[in-house]
Design a protein around this motif. Structure first.
Motif, mmCIF file in Angstrom:
data_model
loop_
_atom_site.group_PDB
_atom_site.id
_atom_site.type_symbol
_atom_site.label_atom_id
_atom_site.label_comp_id
_atom_site.label_asym_id
_atom_site.label_seq_id
_atom_site.Cartn_x
_atom_site.Cartn_y
_atom_site.Cartn_z
ATOM 1 N N GLU A 48 0.826 -1.204 0.000
ATOM 2 C CA GLU A 48 0.000 0.000 0.000
ATOM 3 C C GLU A 48 0.864 1.259 0.000
ATOM 4 O OE1 GLU A 48 -2.811 2.877 0.048
ATOM 5 O OE2 GLU A 48 -2.820 0.813 -0.682
ATOM 6 N N MET A 49 1.951 1.239 0.764
ATOM 7 C CA MET A 49 2.864 2.387 0.769
ATOM 8 C C MET A 49 3.439 2.626 -0.623
ATOM 9 S SD MET A 49 4.953 1.942 4.365
ATOM 10 C CE MET A 49 6.134 3.231 3.894
ATOM 11 N N ALA A 50 3.736 1.542 -1.336
ATOM 12 C CA ALA A 50 4.278 1.669 -2.693
ATOM 13 C C ALA A 50 3.279 2.389 -3.589
ATOM 14 C CB ALA A 50 4.613 0.291 -3.252
ATOM 15 N N ARG A 51 1.996 2.040 -3.472
ATOM 16 C CA ARG A 51 0.973 2.703 -4.295
ATOM 17 C C ARG A 51 0.842 4.172 -3.894
ATOM 18 N NH1 ARG A 51 -1.423 -2.444 -3.525
ATOM 19 N NH2 ARG A 51 -1.744 -3.542 -5.490
ATOM 20 N N GLU A 52 0.915 4.440 -2.591
ATOM 21 C CA GLU A 52 0.828 5.823 -2.122
ATOM 22 C C GLU A 52 1.957 6.659 -2.722
ATOM 23 O OE1 GLU A 52 -1.270 7.354 -0.082
ATOM 24 O OE2 GLU A 52 -2.432 5.774 0.896
ATOM 25 N N ILE A 53 3.178 6.144 -2.652
ATOM 26 C CA ILE A 53 4.336 6.880 -3.162
ATOM 27 C C ILE A 53 4.233 7.053 -4.669
ATOM 28 C CG2 ILE A 53 6.844 6.846 -3.432
ATOM 29 C CD1 ILE A 53 6.954 5.249 -0.787
ATOM 30 N N ALA A 54 3.826 5.975 -5.365
ATOM 31 C CA ALA A 54 3.675 6.064 -6.821
ATOM 32 C C ALA A 54 2.642 7.123 -7.200
ATOM 33 C CB ALA A 54 3.273 4.706 -7.388
ATOM 34 N N GLY A 55 1.571 7.203 -6.422
ATOM 35 C CA GLY A 55 0.550 8.219 -6.679
ATOM 36 C C GLY A 55 1.088 9.626 -6.509
ATOM 37 N N GLN A 56 1.903 9.828 -5.470
ATOM 38 C CA GLN A 56 2.487 11.156 -5.251
ATOM 39 C C GLN A 56 3.476 11.509 -6.358
ATOM 40 O OE1 GLN A 56 1.221 13.078 -3.004
ATOM 41 N NE2 GLN A 56 -0.063 11.432 -2.222
ATOM 42 N N LEU A 57 4.277 10.536 -6.797
ATOM 43 C CA LEU A 57 5.209 10.781 -7.897
ATOM 44 C C LEU A 57 4.457 11.145 -9.180
ATOM 45 C CD1 LEU A 57 7.777 7.877 -7.312
ATOM 46 C CD2 LEU A 57 8.171 10.327 -6.952
ATOM 47 N N GLU A 58 3.316 10.503 -9.386
ATOM 48 C CA GLU A 58 2.510 10.805 -10.574
ATOM 49 C C GLU A 58 1.994 12.245 -10.525
ATOM 50 O OE1 GLU A 58 0.666 10.611 -14.108
ATOM 51 O OE2 GLU A 58 2.017 9.103 -13.283
ATOM 52 N N ILE A 59 1.619 12.713 -9.335
ATOM 53 C CA ILE A 59 1.157 14.095 -9.188
ATOM 54 C C ILE A 59 2.270 15.073 -9.565
ATOM 55 C CG2 ILE A 59 0.474 15.849 -7.485
ATOM 56 C CD1 ILE A 59 -1.077 13.602 -6.035
ATOM 57 N N VAL A 60 3.492 14.794 -9.062
ATOM 58 C CA VAL A 60 4.631 15.668 -9.368
ATOM 59 C C VAL A 60 4.919 15.667 -10.872
ATOM 60 C CG1 VAL A 60 7.106 16.025 -9.012
ATOM 61 C CG2 VAL A 60 5.657 15.375 -7.076
ATOM 62 N N ARG A 61 4.931 14.468 -11.470
ATOM 63 C CA ARG A 61 5.219 14.349 -12.904
ATOM 64 C C ARG A 61 4.186 15.111 -13.730
ATOM 65 N NH1 ARG A 61 3.951 9.512 -13.586
ATOM 66 N NH2 ARG A 61 5.857 8.556 -12.776
ATOM 67 N N SER A 62 2.902 14.936 -13.389
ATOM 68 C CA SER A 62 1.839 15.615 -14.135
ATOM 69 C C SER A 62 1.952 17.126 -14.008
ATOM 70 C CB SER A 62 0.466 15.148 -13.628
ATOM 71 O OG SER A 62 0.294 13.764 -13.836
ATOM 72 N N SER A 63 2.314 17.591 -12.808
ATOM 73 C CA SER A 63 2.469 19.022 -12.592
ATOM 74 C C SER A 63 3.591 19.595 -13.440
ATOM 75 C CB SER A 63 2.743 19.298 -11.105
ATOM 76 O OG SER A 63 2.994 20.669 -10.883
ATOM 77 N N LEU A 64 4.708 18.867 -13.530
ATOM 78 C CA LEU A 64 5.836 19.329 -14.345
ATOM 79 C C LEU A 64 5.457 19.418 -15.816
ATOM 80 C CD1 LEU A 64 8.721 17.286 -12.675
ATOM 81 C CD2 LEU A 64 8.365 19.759 -12.534
ATOM 82 N N ILE A 65 4.703 18.431 -16.293
ATOM 83 C CA ILE A 65 4.279 18.447 -17.698
ATOM 84 C C ILE A 65 3.331 19.613 -17.949
ATOM 85 C CG2 ILE A 65 2.959 17.196 -19.449
ATOM 86 C CD1 ILE A 65 4.083 14.603 -18.263
ATOM 87 N N ARG A 66 2.390 19.841 -17.027
ATOM 88 C CA ARG A 66 1.463 20.972 -17.194
ATOM 89 C C ARG A 66 2.218 22.298 -17.219
ATOM 90 N NH1 ARG A 66 -1.799 17.883 -13.702
ATOM 91 N NH2 ARG A 66 -1.095 19.109 -11.906
#
Length: 232
Positions: free
Chosen positions: A206-224
């Protein structure tokens, strides 16, 4: 009467299932499901099974629907449990919440993942064998005898990208970036991963999914942000 099982929150005790029966029904769809995972989901308040007077968990049909929803959202959309729990809390309160990323719960709940042969994958994605071969060579799709829905989604995206002149070879860095992110996640999980008990393994997943979700937020923000600079 003494020794009688506690009544469920549903109609009739005949519809109640033990943990073993729940696993038997859900494991074909979710092979990684274990008793410890079920207990972990209960601890995180994702499901609240009834209890017999002896303390045994008993799951109703609504509990099963809830479990299937949670597990599907994790597997197909990588949503953290915190997000799923918030959605269910809003739903229980009679509101109409939305899940992030345009996720449509009904679509994920209605079907299990399909499997495709190589030829079926190519037809489903509207691609050709050369594009699939290039995608496999660029490590964007893992070679296999049977492919899942993820492979279809990736290949469909590659078809569209190819129309804009973007080929799989241009995306080789995506695999390297994913491996770097995996390394970050593994390092963060190391303290928990050292523990070998089933509860810790479920917590680490579950922690792995949590961290992956946060990394996805950062990545999406950089692309935007990058797209905003292009627009200006």
């Amino acid at each position: 009467m003494a020794g009688t099982a506690a009544q469920p929150r549903t109609s009739g005790s005949q519809s109640l299932l033990s943990i073993g029966q729940v696993l038997s029904k859900l494991s074909p769809e979710f092979p990684d499901l274990t008793p410890s995972k079920l207990r972990f989901l209960e601890e995180r308040q994702l499901v609240s099974p009834a209890r017999t007077e002896s303390g045994y968990r008993k799951f109703s049909s609504s509990d099963m629907d809830r479990l299937r929803f949670v597990l599907t959202m994790q597997r197909d959309h990588y949503l953290p449990l915190k997000i799923i729990r918030g959605y269910l809390t809003e739903l229980d309160a009679g509101r109409s919440p939305e899940l992030p990323g345009g996720v449509i719960p009904g679509a994920s709940m209605l079907s299990t993942e399909r499997k495709f042969s190589r030829d079926e994958l190519i037809r489903e994605a509207g691609a050709n064998s050369m594009l699939l071969g290039d995608a496999i060579s660029a490590s964007l799709i893992v070679p296999a005898d049977l492919f899942g829905d993820d492979a279809v989604a990736v290949l469909k995206s590659l078809v569209e990208l190819q129309r804009s002149g973007i080929e799989p070879r241009h995306l080789r860095g995506f695999r390297a970036a994913a491996e770097r992110e995996l390394g970050l996640i593994e390092n963060a999980l190391m303290p928990v991963a050292r523990r070998k008990d089933a509860s810790s393994r479920a917590r680490a997943a579950e922690m792995a999914r949590e961290i992956a979700g946060q990394l996805e937020i950062v990545r999406s923000s950089l692309i935007r942000s990058a797209l905003t600079r292009l627009d200006s």
